[in-house]
Motif scaffolding. Sequence first.
Motif, PDB file in Angstrom:
ATOM      1  N   LEU A   1      -3.041   6.972  -8.466  1.00 39.24           N
ATOM      2  CA  LEU A   1      -2.494   6.342  -7.261  1.00 39.24           C
ATOM      3  C   LEU A   1      -1.049   5.922  -7.498  1.00 39.24           C
ATOM      4  O   LEU A   1      -0.714   5.384  -8.559  1.00 39.24           O
ATOM      5  N   GLY A   2      -0.209   6.148  -6.485  1.00 41.69           N
ATOM      6  CA  GLY A   2       1.173   5.720  -6.603  1.00 41.69           C
ATOM      7  C   GLY A   2       1.807   5.487  -5.249  1.00 41.69           C
ATOM      8  O   GLY A   2       1.158   5.619  -4.199  1.00 41.69           O
TER       9      GLY A   2
ATOM     10  N   ALA B   1      -2.929   1.436  -3.728  1.00 43.67           N
ATOM     11  CA  ALA B   1      -1.673   2.041  -4.177  1.00 43.67           C
ATOM     12  C   ALA B   1      -0.495   1.119  -3.899  1.00 43.67           C
ATOM     13  O   ALA B   1       0.386   0.927  -4.756  1.00 43.67           O
ATOM     14  N   ILE B   2      -0.465   0.533  -2.722  1.00 45.95           N
ATOM     15  CA  ILE B   2       0.636  -0.362  -2.352  1.00 45.95           C
ATOM     16  C   ILE B   2       0.615  -1.623  -3.214  1.00 45.95           C
ATOM     17  O   ILE B   2       1.663  -2.122  -3.649  1.00 45.95           O
TER      18      ILE B   2
ATOM     19  N   ASP C   1       7.861   3.864  -0.410  1.00 51.83           N
ATOM     20  CA  ASP C   1       6.970   2.937   0.300  1.00 51.83           C
ATOM     21  C   ASP C   1       5.723   3.611   0.883  1.00 51.83           C
ATOM     22  O   ASP C   1       4.930   2.943   1.566  1.00 51.83           O
ATOM     23  N   ALA C   2       5.522   4.893   0.646  1.00 48.57           N
ATOM     24  CA  ALA C   2       4.351   5.597   1.175  1.00 48.57           C
ATOM     25  C   ALA C   2       3.333   5.811   0.052  1.00 48.57           C
ATOM     26  O   ALA C   2       3.679   6.349  -1.010  1.00 48.57           O
ATOM     27  N   PRO C   3       2.067   5.399   0.248  1.00 48.30           N
ATOM     28  CA  PRO C   3       1.044   5.570  -0.791  1.00 48.30           C
ATOM     29  C   PRO C   3       0.619   7.022  -0.931  1.00 48.30           C
ATOM     30  O   PRO C   3       0.615   7.785   0.039  1.00 48.30           O
TER      31      PRO C   3
ATOM     32  N   ALA D   1       2.469   3.848   7.274  1.00 53.61           N
ATOM     33  CA  ALA D   1       2.505   4.260   5.874  1.00 53.61           C
ATOM     34  C   ALA D   1       1.441   5.321   5.642  1.00 53.61           C
ATOM     35  O   ALA D   1       0.357   5.046   5.118  1.00 53.61           O
ATOM     36  N   PRO D   2       1.677   6.561   6.060  1.00 52.48           N
ATOM     37  CA  PRO D   2       0.675   7.621   5.893  1.00 52.48           C
ATOM     38  C   PRO D   2       0.334   7.845   4.431  1.00 52.48           C
ATOM     39  O   PRO D   2       1.190   7.699   3.550  1.00 52.48           O
ATOM     40  N   PHE D   3      -0.924   8.182   4.183  1.00 59.01           N
ATOM     41  CA  PHE D   3      -1.385   8.435   2.819  1.00 59.01           C
ATOM     42  C   PHE D   3      -1.455   9.943   2.593  1.00 59.01           C
ATOM     43  O   PHE D   3      -2.033  10.675   3.393  1.00 59.01           O
TER      44      PHE D   3
END
Length: 280
Positions: free
Chosen positions: A254-255, A179-180, A259-261, A221-223
């Motif tokens: 996915l996106g 995603a990132i 800044d968080a996936p 960066a929590p998913f």
Amino acid sequence: MTVWRTFALLTCLVALAACGPQIGDLERGEEARVVRAYNGDTLELDNGLRVFLAEIDAPRGEEDYAAQAQGELEAQALHREVLLAYGGTRRWAGRAREDGTTNEAAIAHVFVKSEGGRWFWLQHELVARGAAFVRPRRDNHARAEELISLEAQARAAERGMWARRTYRPLSVRAAADQAIAVNANCLRGDAPFRVLEGRVATARVFQSRAALTMDGASDTAPFTLVVFGENFNAWDGPALSSLGGARIRARGALGVYRDAPQICLEHGSQLEVLTENQPT
């Protein structure tokens, strides 16, 4: 075999062929002949209508297994008589051209008449062979449960695309990394659609949205799996507030947001709650 039994058998076969496709509770649509098949999930008919295959997608362009997926679609449908059947939104309209017309396409289940006169459901064949994956949407999910079951069998047997590492269900960390790297809006049509398996750490439900934070992502960066807007209001899947600690399989685009996936979910059929011993 006696002449009478032979005649009776032929009569039965003719009767079965005459019955036509078994579309169930879908709404009968147009009949035509396929003149082109492309992208593994799109047809063009001799009446000029383009058809997107409802509830599924296939690898396309330069993606792994794209050529094989297109070849499978051509083998199953090209130059054959088909019947369209509808279980949700019927039409997709692209951007308007300069002359005011639009690039309209049907979104349909497709039933194909084989050379022997037998009708078969095209989505069923493609998913069972591992040539396409299931992509239900809020406005098109009439056959999602059946197709997801077929996909699970194809994945377990590593048929077609499921033999490729690219398409195996992602871990939370791998999904976050992808995603990132893509850095897309998960509501855009070009955001990659992936299957993820993991465990929900926390489930938070608000007035108009829900966020399921997954175990296994980076602390910085929590998913999350997110449901919001009209998708949240129409949600008919597992109770989102009850999923803390649950092991799940999710499929969606996915996106990245701030800044968080994340994966955006459109419909309840995109989220499966797995038992602890259920194979992936």
